[in-house]
Design a protein around this motif. Structure first.
Motif, PDB file in Angstrom:
ATOM      1  N   ASP A   4       0.853  -1.197   0.000  1.00 49.52           N
ATOM      2  CA  ASP A   4       0.000   0.000   0.000  1.00 49.52           C
ATOM      3  C   ASP A   4       0.890   1.250   0.000  1.00 49.52           C
ATOM      4  OD1 ASP A   4      -1.696   2.126   0.517  1.00 49.52           O
ATOM      5  OD2 ASP A   4      -2.833   1.089   2.067  1.00 49.52           O
ATOM      6  N   PRO A   5       0.786   2.124  -1.011  1.00 50.40           N
ATOM      7  CA  PRO A   5       1.628   3.330  -1.067  1.00 50.40           C
ATOM      8  C   PRO A   5       1.477   4.224   0.160  1.00 50.40           C
ATOM      9  CG  PRO A   5       0.564   2.950  -3.179  1.00 50.40           C
ATOM     10  CD  PRO A   5      -0.067   1.992  -2.211  1.00 50.40           C
ATOM     11  N   LYS A   6       0.286   4.239   0.761  1.00 50.05           N
ATOM     12  CA  LYS A   6       0.087   5.097   1.928  1.00 50.05           C
ATOM     13  C   LYS A   6       0.936   4.610   3.109  1.00 50.05           C
ATOM     14  CE  LYS A   6      -4.567   6.675   0.730  1.00 50.05           C
ATOM     15  NZ  LYS A   6      -5.997   6.722   1.136  1.00 50.05           N
ATOM     16  N   LEU A   7       1.022   3.294   3.273  1.00 51.26           N
ATOM     17  CA  LEU A   7       1.862   2.753   4.334  1.00 51.26           C
ATOM     18  C   LEU A   7       3.336   3.005   4.042  1.00 51.26           C
ATOM     19  CD1 LEU A   7       0.116  -0.667   5.104  1.00 51.26           C
ATOM     20  CD2 LEU A   7      -0.063   1.484   6.370  1.00 51.26           C
ATOM     21  N   GLN A   8       3.708   2.889   2.776  1.00 47.43           N
ATOM     22  CA  GLN A   8       5.092   3.142   2.402  1.00 47.43           C
ATOM     23  C   GLN A   8       5.473   4.595   2.665  1.00 47.43           C
ATOM     24  OE1 GLN A   8       5.275   1.820  -1.666  1.00 47.43           O
ATOM     25  NE2 GLN A   8       4.951  -0.336  -1.131  1.00 47.43           N
ATOM     26  N   GLN A   9       4.558   5.519   2.384  1.00 45.99           N
ATOM     27  CA  GLN A   9       4.817   6.933   2.647  1.00 45.99           C
ATOM     28  C   GLN A   9       4.889   7.214   4.144  1.00 45.99           C
ATOM     29  OE1 GLN A   9       1.675   8.955   0.574  1.00 45.99           O
ATOM     30  NE2 GLN A   9       2.373   8.265  -1.447  1.00 45.99           N
ATOM     31  N   ALA A  10       4.027   6.534   4.922  1.00 42.43           N
ATOM     32  CA  ALA A  10       4.050   6.732   6.372  1.00 42.43           C
ATOM     33  C   ALA A  10       5.356   6.210   6.974  1.00 42.43           C
ATOM     34  CB  ALA A  10       2.852   6.032   7.016  1.00 42.43           C
ATOM     35  N   ALA A  11       5.853   5.084   6.454  1.00 39.41           N
ATOM     36  CA  ALA A  11       7.134   4.559   6.931  1.00 39.41           C
ATOM     37  C   ALA A  11       8.270   5.511   6.582  1.00 39.41           C
ATOM     38  CB  ALA A  11       7.390   3.177   6.332  1.00 39.41           C
ATOM     39  N   GLN A  12       8.216   6.095   5.403  1.00 36.64           N
ATOM     40  CA  GLN A  12       9.260   7.039   4.993  1.00 36.64           C
ATOM     41  C   GLN A  12       9.239   8.282   5.870  1.00 36.64           C
ATOM     42  OE1 GLN A  12       9.005   8.442   0.913  1.00 36.64           O
ATOM     43  NE2 GLN A  12      11.227   8.454   0.764  1.00 36.64           N
ATOM     44  N   ALA A  13       8.038   8.722   6.256  1.00 37.10           N
ATOM     45  CA  ALA A  13       7.947   9.886   7.136  1.00 37.10           C
ATOM     46  C   ALA A  13       8.534   9.573   8.509  1.00 37.10           C
ATOM     47  CB  ALA A  13       6.489  10.314   7.270  1.00 37.10           C
ATOM     48  N   ALA A  14       8.324   8.344   8.980  1.00 36.79           N
ATOM     49  CA  ALA A  14       8.841   7.971  10.299  1.00 36.79           C
ATOM     50  C   ALA A  14      10.352   7.790  10.277  1.00 36.79           C
ATOM     51  CB  ALA A  14       8.161   6.696  10.783  1.00 36.79           C
ATOM     52  N   TYR A  15      10.861   7.187   9.220  1.00 32.39           N
ATOM     53  CA  TYR A  15      12.286   6.823   9.158  1.00 32.39           C
ATOM     54  C   TYR A  15      13.019   7.572   8.043  1.00 32.39           C
ATOM     55  CZ  TYR A  15      11.474   2.925  12.363  1.00 32.39           C
ATOM     56  OH  TYR A  15      11.182   2.157  13.467  1.00 32.39           O
ATOM     57  N   GLN A  16      12.751   8.843   7.926  1.00 33.93           N
ATOM     58  CA  GLN A  16      13.352   9.615   6.841  1.00 33.93           C
ATOM     59  C   GLN A  16      14.868   9.560   6.877  1.00 33.93           C
ATOM     60  OE1 GLN A  16      12.366  13.800   6.788  1.00 33.93           O
ATOM     61  NE2 GLN A  16      12.720  13.951   4.599  1.00 33.93           N
ATOM     62  N   ARG A  17      15.453   9.611   8.079  1.00 31.50           N
ATOM     63  CA  ARG A  17      16.919   9.558   8.183  1.00 31.50           C
ATOM     64  C   ARG A  17      17.467   8.269   7.595  1.00 31.50           C
ATOM     65  NH1 ARG A  17      18.945   9.931  13.906  1.00 31.50           N
ATOM     66  NH2 ARG A  17      20.983  10.134  12.901  1.00 31.50           N
ATOM     67  N   ASP A  18      16.812   7.150   7.879  1.00 25.55           N
ATOM     68  CA  ASP A  18      17.287   5.869   7.368  1.00 25.55           C
ATOM     69  C   ASP A  18      17.141   5.777   5.862  1.00 25.55           C
ATOM     70  OD1 ASP A  18      18.016   5.051   9.855  1.00 25.55           O
ATOM     71  OD2 ASP A  18      16.435   3.555  10.106  1.00 25.55           O
ATOM     72  N   TYR A  19      16.031   6.274   5.337  1.00 21.00           N
ATOM     73  CA  TYR A  19      15.832   6.221   3.888  1.00 21.00           C
ATOM     74  C   TYR A  19      16.931   7.001   3.175  1.00 21.00           C
ATOM     75  CZ  TYR A  19      11.228   3.972   3.933  1.00 21.00           C
ATOM     76  OH  TYR A  19      10.191   3.063   4.070  1.00 21.00           O
ATOM     77  N   ILE A  20      17.270   8.165   3.717  1.00 19.30           N
ATOM     78  CA  ILE A  20      18.286   8.997   3.070  1.00 19.30           C
ATOM     79  C   ILE A  20      19.685   8.427   3.321  1.00 19.30           C
ATOM     80  CG2 ILE A  20      19.364  11.276   3.103  1.00 19.30           C
ATOM     81  CD1 ILE A  20      16.600  12.461   3.592  1.00 19.30           C
ATOM     82  N   ALA A  21      19.927   8.019   4.566  1.00 18.80           N
ATOM     83  CA  ALA A  21      21.279   7.545   4.909  1.00 18.80           C
ATOM     84  C   ALA A  21      21.672   6.303   4.137  1.00 18.80           C
ATOM     85  CB  ALA A  21      21.361   7.281   6.415  1.00 18.80           C
ATOM     86  N   PHE A  22      20.716   5.401   3.922  1.00 18.23           N
ATOM     87  CA  PHE A  22      21.050   4.103   3.351  1.00 18.23           C
ATOM     88  C   PHE A  22      20.439   3.871   1.966  1.00 18.23           C
ATOM     89  CE2 PHE A  22      20.938   3.397   8.057  1.00 18.23           C
ATOM     90  CZ  PHE A  22      22.300   3.387   8.237  1.00 18.23           C
ATOM     91  N   GLY A  23      19.778   4.889   1.424  1.00 15.40           N
ATOM     92  CA  GLY A  23      19.303   4.801   0.047  1.00 15.40           C
ATOM     93  C   GLY A  23      18.175   3.822  -0.184  1.00 15.40           C
ATOM     94  N   PHE A  24      17.332   3.603   0.808  1.00 15.44           N
ATOM     95  CA  PHE A  24      16.214   2.680   0.629  1.00 15.44           C
ATOM     96  C   PHE A  24      15.192   3.226  -0.358  1.00 15.44           C
ATOM     97  CE2 PHE A  24      17.499   1.347   4.999  1.00 15.44           C
ATOM     98  CZ  PHE A  24      17.744   0.019   4.722  1.00 15.44           C
ATOM     99  N   ASP A  25      14.652   2.350  -1.193  1.00 16.19           N
ATOM    100  CA  ASP A  25      13.517   2.713  -2.024  1.00 16.19           C
ATOM    101  C   ASP A  25      12.256   2.803  -1.161  1.00 16.19           C
ATOM    102  OD1 ASP A  25      14.980   2.785  -4.381  1.00 16.19           O
ATOM    103  OD2 ASP A  25      14.710   0.637  -4.738  1.00 16.19           O
ATOM    104  N   THR A  26      11.244   3.488  -1.684  1.00 18.58           N
ATOM    105  CA  THR A  26      10.004   3.589  -0.938  1.00 18.58           C
ATOM    106  C   THR A  26       9.403   2.229  -0.688  1.00 18.58           C
ATOM    107  OG1 THR A  26       9.601   5.770  -1.915  1.00 18.58           O
ATOM    108  CG2 THR A  26       7.746   4.689  -0.846  1.00 18.58           C
TER     109      THR A  26
END
Length: 465
Positions: free
Chosen positions: A441-463
């Motif tokens: 679900d894209p909404k859950l993926q966006q909510a996870a990105q909002a919670a863990y923005q540092r990790d997404y940026i630091a480690f290059g995770f896709d949504t």
């Protein structure tokens, strides 16, 4: 409470006006500034072999006797200038001495950089009114400027933070203040010399480069273009309010495979899988202390340490499942009552539909975002702490040699084994984890990105995982 200072230190950098401030202080009776007393390349000033009877060789062997001589001069206020690249062995002693007044002198970092480069080019470090300034242009070096800016800012932050945590004050003065008699008088009154009615700036030095910046920098347009890429107002800075974590050494696992492996688990990751794999290789050891781990490392030269990253959405789902099935009843009730995660009564939890689970998981992700930003009273649990902060905690004792990815464990483990001298093939690692379709679900993926923005940026995770 009035602070009685016995000495002072001027925290500054090259070309911030520290020579002028020193000259101003040295014209006052019973005040002495001993130059850059702990500059590795000189003793206070150029062409000086000794300072207060201590040679450079003696200072190199032990700098503390010189510090004691400077800061304990009877009926005298003595000090020195200290830059970020001066002898680090005296830093703690300076900061712990509450009788040593801290003065922080700053200047526009670009002006300092250009002035420093001009001084190196012309070898003209001071100028009096009888001397003629050498007209010269410098070439702006972007990498050099950024390195210098980073080093000086990090040092200033370190000094101020240390003063804050020890409850000490400091006197801030800028380059523009150095010819302001009122500010200089205020400085001396703060240092305890209230007997001085007025302090005038020294007159034996004049500004060396009062020209426009465009006249001093050969590639001025290139410099402007590069500076536009900087972020002085930290518009793209990711604020972090997450509590600092410790190194978690007792959870590390050592294996005798090859030259030795140290697994540094991140809660909520594939720890059980890696632990099982290690036990198949050779005997393993855990429950380390920092001392016993150091001994293990000494006994395994050529060892490698590693950890495994999991996609933040999947890790958050693991933490959510832990909340539903293994966390305490009190925590689940707290989630219902305070943290806006409307969990049904415990007997109903095993019977959640996909739609119910998705809605609750979205609420849980919203809670994680607040929790990681210090907006809740609930401490950040290791199961859902950001991987960035967990690894930063590791690094306070030991930085992992390799950050693996859960989605390519076989390849990463094969590389790891080769690095410790074991060429045995690594078979496919059974993950034994089934992720529900609702995580697409894209909404859950966006909510996870909002919670863990540092990790997404630091480690290059896709949504999407």
């Amino acid at each position: 409470m009035t602070q009685q200072f016995r000495s002072f230190v001027i925290f500054a950098e090259m070309r911030t006006g520290s020579n002028l401030l020193e000259a101003t202080l040295n014209q006052i009776k019973r005040v002495t500034c001993f130059g850059e007393a702990f500059n590795p390349y000189m003793m206070g000033w150029p062409n000086t072999d000794a300072l207060i009877g201590i040679s450079q060789q003696e200072r190199e062997a032990d700098p503390l006797p010189l510090l004691q001589k400077i800061t304990n001069k009877p009926d005298h206020l003595a000090g020195f200038r200290y830059f970020h690249d001066h002898d680090p062995r005296v830093f703690d002693a300076i900061m712990e001495d509450r009788g040593c007044a801290k003065v922080i002198l700053t200047r526009n970092p670009l002006e300092s950089y250009v002035s420093t480069r001009l001084a190196w080019e012309t070898n003209q470090w001071k100028l009096n009114e009888t001397e003629t300034p050498i007209q010269m242009q410098i070439t702006y070096d972007a990498a050099e400027f950024r390195d210098n800016l980073s080093a000086t800012q990090a040092f200033q932050q370190r000094v101020v933070h240390r003063l804050q945590v020890t409850g000490q004050s400091y006197f801030a003065i800028s380059y523009q203040d150095l010819r302001d008699a009122d500010v200089l008088t205020g400085l001396m009154h703060w240092l305890g010399r209230t007997d001085l009615e007025s302090v005038l700036p020294a007159t034996d030095q004049v500004p060396q480069n009062p020209r426009d910046m465009a006249q001093k920098v050969r590639n001025f347009d290139d410099m402007q273009a590069d500076l536009h890429q900087l972020d002085p107002f930290l518009l793209y800075h990711l604020p972090s309010f997450e509590p600092r974590r410790g190194p978690a050494v007792p959870g590390f696992i050592g294996s005798d495979a090859g030259r030795g492996l140290i697994f540094m688990p991140i809660n909520g990751g594939p720890t059980a899988t890696i632990r099982h794999w290690l036990t198949q290789l050779s005997p393993s050891q855990g429950n380390f202390t920092q001392s016993s781990l150091r001994q293990w490392k000494r006994g395994h030269p050529g060892h490698r340490s590693f950890t495994v990253l999991r996609h933040p959405l999947l890790r958050a789902w693991d933490a959510f499942q832990h909340l539903l099935t293994r966390a305490s009843r009190d925590l689940r009730q707290l989630m219902r009552d305070i943290h806006r995660v409307a969990l049904p009564a415990d007997p109903e939890l095993p019977h959640l539909s996909d739609d119910q689970a998705a809605a609750l998981f979205k609420d849980f992700l919203s809670f994680l975002r607040r929790n990681l930003n210090a907006q809740t009273t609930l401490p950040t649990h290791p199961n859902w702490a950001s991987q960035s902060e967990v690894i930063a905690g590791f690094a306070r004792f030991l930085s992992p040699d390799l950050l693996m990815r859960e989605d390519r464990l076989t390849d990463d483990l094969a590389y790891l084994m080769r690095s410790v001298g074991n060429d045995a093939p690594v078979s496919d690692i059974p993950m034994h984890v089934t992720w529900p379709d609702l995580l697409s679900d894209p909404k859950l993926q966006q909510a996870a990105q909002a919670a863990y923005q540092r990790d997404y940026i630091a480690f290059g995770f896709d949504t999407a995982p």
